[in-house]
Design an enzyme around this catalytic site. Structure first.
Site, PDB file in Angstrom:
ATOM      1  N   LYS A  50       0.830  -1.205   0.000  1.00 17.99           N
ATOM      2  CA  LYS A  50       0.000   0.000   0.000  1.00 17.99           C
ATOM      3  C   LYS A  50       0.866   1.258   0.000  1.00 17.99           C
ATOM      4  O   LYS A  50       0.603   2.216  -0.727  1.00 17.99           O
ATOM      5  CB  LYS A  50      -0.956  -0.017   1.206  1.00 17.99           C
ATOM      6  N   GLN A  94      -4.575  -1.511   9.498  1.00 16.11           N
ATOM      7  CA  GLN A  94      -4.496  -2.829   8.868  1.00 16.11           C
ATOM      8  C   GLN A  94      -5.116  -3.876   9.804  1.00 16.11           C
ATOM      9  O   GLN A  94      -4.721  -4.017  10.945  1.00 16.11           O
ATOM     10  CB  GLN A  94      -3.016  -3.166   8.584  1.00 16.11           C
ATOM     11  N   ASP A 117     -11.100   2.985   4.128  1.00 17.94           N
ATOM     12  CA  ASP A 117     -11.482   1.585   3.962  1.00 17.94           C
ATOM     13  C   ASP A 117     -13.004   1.416   3.879  1.00 17.94           C
ATOM     14  O   ASP A 117     -13.488   0.322   3.573  1.00 17.94           O
ATOM     15  CB  ASP A 117     -10.935   0.746   5.135  1.00 17.94           C
TER      16      ASP A 117
END
Lengths: 306, 306
Positions: A50, A94, A117
């Site tokens: 990422k 994460q 997200d």
């Protein structure tokens, strides 16, 4: 008939190119904060990928690594700090987190406008609404990049692949296999907003092959290796395979290979278009994360000359 | 074959009886605040019915009536006050509101724990999630009265009718006609949580009769008089009709009569069970509002001896 591959790697590269150009027109670079807890190999790999993708398109990434022993309070404090940091337009935690940390609390702590997200309840509620209950701004589901809140990355990537492959969704029968919060449910909502007639198939469905067999578009997101067989797929259907499963393979270097939820070779014979695994949906997830971050930056007012 | 009527009036009366008993075991009565704006006849009627139903089961109702000219700020102030009032366990704002007031802002101002209409984004997000993303408490979808957040009343009433009529949902094909925030979407979610295989049909669906024809359970919530015909219904299916439409009828006293979204007489010939209109889903909505209010009170800790 042999179905055409939908090349997620190529589409993702195109999108990264578009984003790079868009970023260069901004007054200041978009910023993504990435919080990593513990030493899980897979999480470390994802975070590295990422950050690298951010760099490629001109997004600043800020990494915050914590040991397994970090407390929930420490994470919440960091998130609060990032919420009010003007250089940070997206905050990514994460997952999964260690068991002593409540994932829901962490997810809800991220400000909805920085929740790239798309996991915050406020963003989920906006996705799971029709008509007026999506805030003041009018939502144009035909162009997901314009939607004024954050949509989860993988589901958004599925629709983007369909769009860029010229697949019409309006009035089509779409079947989503799997009902997870991360993929199944949001992708079903997106397909519905695009005026497909959507059916959600899951482990308690009595005749999955029959239901899938009526679908013009199939999205498989269950996490069971090659579950969807050729016989399930209607001739000419489009198949999007979200699954990434490792299966033992003595002939492979690492002793395993990656396969999707779909029997790719078989289904390719009847489908008109199909995503391979790897190289289908996978690369889209990060591309959509980047897009959410850039959009977040633009919405914060960081356009040139403003 | 002639389908059995599902008697919503009787079921609602039973539930009110159960709630009355439950209320009598509480240390202090549950309280419902009802905010009414303007002089719409229908809104006034609904509010009157809700207050009367409260009285019947022992819920205290507090009415707050405002003229059409009330400002959004005045309403927000009142809601803030009610949010922190320990005697108030539910806050209901009768919709629709005048155009100069942002309904979303009002809905979001109500504290989620007092949002007995189940319209707050936080409650919607909880409904539109599977697995862990529903807060700390474990959700038991098999018993909706135990769910630790507020589910919209009419959709909850549909499921309650099915339950109390002994209709099994697990593994069944369910088709919801309509995708509104108030009924279609939430009822689809509830059916999915009950392990039905759910399809959402809407105005852009190309073969609605075909899709509906495969359903074991049909929920019609579109607001189009008698749209669902006998020919659409599979022999033995269960039909829940949420629609309430008035159609001209010169022979009726008032010049109109109420009909559902389903051609009741025709569909009754093939269905195994069917709700009439009126007297089906209608009475359930208020019963579920009462139940949400009582649950809210119990969750606030107002049980005897605590």
């Amino acid at each position: 008939m042999s179905g055409e591959d939908i090349d997620g790697k190529a589409v993702a590269a195109t999108i990264r190119g578009e984003l790079k150009e868009r970023v260069s027109s901004l007054r200041s670079p978009p910023g993504l904060a990435v919080i990593l807890v513990g030493s899980r190999r897979d999480s470390q790999t994802y975070v590295r990928m990422k950050k690298k993708a951010c760099e490629e398109v001109g997004i600043q990434s800020f990494g915050f690594d914590y040991p397994d022993t970090v407390t929930e309070d420490e994470l919440l404090q960091k998130i609060a700090e990032l919420n009010s940091d003007d250089k940070v337009h997206g905050i990514l935690v994460q997952l999964p987190l260690p068991k002593h940390i409540n994932e829901d609390s962490i997810i809800e702590a991220v400000h909805p406008t920085k929740d790239v997200d798309g996991l915050h309840p406020r963003n989920n509620a906006a996705l799971c609404s029709t008509g007026t209950h999506v805030g003041a701004e009018k939502v144009d589901w035909a162009d997901l990049s314009s939607v004024p809140f954050h949509i989860p990355c993988t589901p958004q990537g599925c629709i983007e692949l369909l769009d860029r492959s010229g697949v019409e969704l309006k009035g089509k029968n779409a079947v989503v296999i799997g009902r997870s919060n991360l993929v199944g449910l949001p992708v079903a909502m997106l397909l519905m907003h695009r005026d497909a007639t959507v059916t959600i198939v899951h482990s308690k469905t009595t005749d999955a092959p029959g239901v899938v067999g009526r679908a013009d578009v199939v999205v498989a997101a269950v996490g069971r290796a090659e579950m969807v067989k050729k016989e399930w797929i209607k001739e000419g259907a489009v198949v999007i395979d979200v699954g990434i499963n490792s299966v033992d393979d003595a002939s492979a270097k690492r002793g395993y290979r990656l396969v999707g939820d779909v029997d790719y070779a078989g289904c390719k014979e009847v489908a008109s278009k199909i995503t391979p695994v790897p190289g289908g949906v996978g690369p889209m997830t990060i591309a959509m994360l980047l897009r959410n971050t850039v959009n977040s930056c633009v919405r914060s007012g960081a356009t040139k000359g403003e």
